[in-house]
Structure formats: structure tokens, C-alpha cells
Motif scaffolding. Structure first.
Motif, PDB file in Angstrom:
ATOM      1  N   LEU A   1      -5.911   1.374   9.309  1.00  0.00           N
ATOM      2  CA  LEU A   1      -5.333   2.629   8.636  1.00  0.00           C
ATOM      3  C   LEU A   1      -4.419   3.452   9.673  1.00  0.00           C
ATOM      4  CD1 LEU A   1      -8.722   3.612   7.534  1.00  0.00           C
ATOM      5  CD2 LEU A   1      -6.669   2.779   6.033  1.00  0.00           C
TER       6      LEU A   1
ATOM      7  N   ALA B   1      -4.353   7.887   4.831  1.00  0.00           N
ATOM      8  CA  ALA B   1      -5.016   7.682   3.295  1.00  0.00           C
ATOM      9  C   ALA B   1      -4.817   9.150   2.879  1.00  0.00           C
ATOM     10  CB  ALA B   1      -6.226   7.289   3.348  1.00  0.00           C
TER      11      ALA B   1
ATOM     12  N   ILE C   1      -4.987   4.666   0.005  1.00  0.00           N
ATOM     13  CA  ILE C   1      -4.406   4.116   1.378  1.00  0.00           C
ATOM     14  C   ILE C   1      -2.896   4.135   1.209  1.00  0.00           C
ATOM     15  CG2 ILE C   1      -4.359   2.221   3.111  1.00  0.00           C
ATOM     16  CD1 ILE C   1      -7.338   1.606   2.390  1.00  0.00           C
TER      17      ILE C   1
END
Length: 268
Positions: free
Chosen positions: A186, A189, A177
């Protein structure tokens, strides 16, 4: 440098606008880019497509991959569906399997990132309590060539109803990540040993992209009272702000540099 050819599987509802978004994003810093746009062949097998689509896009053909230098799978407004309920999942999975065997750079965006992480690495998806929608700051955890000349705590648009398991990604020794938003979600990644990047922001959106997404959702389901994007409208004139414009140019410019470099290494 010869032109690099990048395939784009466009799974978005607004296909022509999405094609334009990616073209502007990918060619702002590099002009020697040719984009070949594809739509899902199985999704539209029994449906008539607008000539604006068929005149500028092709049904996905895996035989084309050998002639391409990079590939992108876009988002799709279906993150609420289980992966096995997506009607064109077999076609996308077959594409992912072929790309996973290749060394060309791959960029998976939003739902494209979700399905790629699930199919290739077994990462689970979860539905968020509410949509993350707006422009948020993003914090760099691990460096990447894609983040070159991008400072920490940078703005970017997020627009999705689901998230992939960060715990599973962290536990997978093949994945990293790189960036999370200030909401703890997120942004990006990467695979450690393969040219695969997973981008969870709709960074390709132009200035009015979030506004248009809200308007589409409101027009389709006003009874759901869709939320307005956060941190997006100017407090001075209430117009959209393109806060991520420079980040867009740098990020996609860095990815195209990867494509150019990978092609050059093959040619040498």
C-alpha cells in the motif's frame, strides 16, 4: 484566504525533526498554514520531556479539535506491536472517534494509517516477512484529488515492518485503495464518503530521512543487521537522492487544498 490551522499528533521518536519535516512538506506550496503540534498526553504522563518538545508542542487535548481545520496523525516505530499492546491506544482511539464524527480533512500516515484503518474500519494488520525500506515506484489504481498533477509510476519512500490487509480494504465498500507500490504494498487508501486519507509512505521525509532511520536502527540494534534502504543512494557518489521531492510538494499541497476548500465551504 485566512490561515488554516492543522493539528499534528506527532508519535515519532524524533519529534522535532518530524515537526520540521511536516512543516516543510505542508508549506512548500501553501504559506497560509499554521501547524499545531501535539504529543501523546498519556504516553509521557510519568516521563520528563525535553524542553525543546514542551516549548514547541502541546499534550493532546480533544477540546482543541473544534478550532482546527485539518488533522494529521504521524507514524510511530511500533508497527510490530499489537494495537492493544500500545500504551496510549485509548488516547489515540478517542481522538479517532472524535475526528470520525467531524468533517475536517484527516491524513493518517504510516502507523497512524494502520491504527485508523483498524479502529474505524476493522482492517487487520500483518507483519511483513522483512522490512520494506527504500524508494519504490508507485502505481495509481484509482484517481484522487490528492494525486492531482502526479503521474503514474512515481517514486516515494517506504519504511515499515507491517501492512494492512488489502483484501479487507477491497471488500469494504467504504474504502478505496488508490495506489500500491511496485512491491505490491500500500501507498495510499481513502474513505469514499469521509475526508479521510491513509498514507503508508513516509512522504514527509526530507532527503536524508531514510539515511537517518537506518542510522537510528543500527545504533539501537546493530546485532539485528538492519538493511540499507533500496534505490536511494546515487550510483555516482553514493549520496542520498531526493527522488520524491516533487511528489512530496504536490501531494501535501493537494491535501492542504482540501483543507482550504473544506474550511471555505464551512465559512460559506
Amino acid at each position: 484566504m485566512n490561515t488554516v490551522k492543522i493539528g499534528v499528533l506527532n508519535l515519532m521518536y524524533n519529534k522535532i525533526e518530524t515537526n520540521i519535516n511536516f512543516y516543510r512538506s505542508l508549506t512548500r506550496e501553501h504559506k497560509n498554514v499554521q501547524l499545531i503540534y501535539y504529543y501523546s498526553a498519556t504516553r509521557y504522563v510519568d516521563r520528563k520531556l525535553d524542553p525543546a518538545i514542551t516549548n514547541t508542542m502541546k499534550p493532546l487535548n480533544l477540546d482543541d479539535l473544534n478550532d482546527l481545520d485539518g488533522f494529521i496523525i504521524t507514524g510511530s516505530p511500533i508497527e510490530h506491536l499489537d494495537f492493544e499492546d500500545v500504551t496510549y491506544r485509548d488516547e489515540v482511539n478517542a481522538l479517532l472517534d472524535r475526528l470520525n464524527e467531524m468533517r475536517i480533512p484527516q491524513l493518517y500516515v504510516c502507523w497512524g494509517a494502520m491504527v485508523a484503518l483498524n479502529h474505524l474500519y476493522g482492517i487487520d494488520k500483518k507483519i511483513l516477512p522483512h522490512k520494506t525500506f527504500g524508494v519504490f515506484q508507485n502505481n495509481i489504481l484509482h484517481s484522487s484529488a490528492l494525486l492531482e498533477n502526479i503521474s503514474d509510476n512515481f517514486p516515494a519512500p517506504h519504511a515499515r515492518y507491517a501492512e494492512m490487509s488489502q483484501q479487507q480494504i477491497n471488500d469494504n465498500d467504504q474504502l478505496t485503495i488508490n495506489v500500491i507500490s511496485d512491491k505490491g504494498l500500500l501507498f495510499m487508501a481513502e474513505a469514499k464518503n469521509k475526508p479521510q486519507s491513509f498514507l503508508f509512505s513516509h512522504l514527509e521525509y526530507q532527503k536524508d530521512g531514510l539515511k537517518k532511520e537506518y542510522e537510528r536502527e543500527f545504533a539501537a540494534h546493530p546485532e539485528n543487521h538492519p538493511v540499507q534502504p533500496e534505490n536511494y543512494y546515487s550510483p555516482i557518489n553514493n549520496e542520498p537522492m531526493f527522488a520524491w521531492k516533487d511528489i512530496q510538494a504536490k501531494y501535501f499541497g493537494n491535501w492542504v487544498k482540501q483543507v482550504i476548500s473544506a474550511k471555505a465551504s464551512v465559512c460559506n
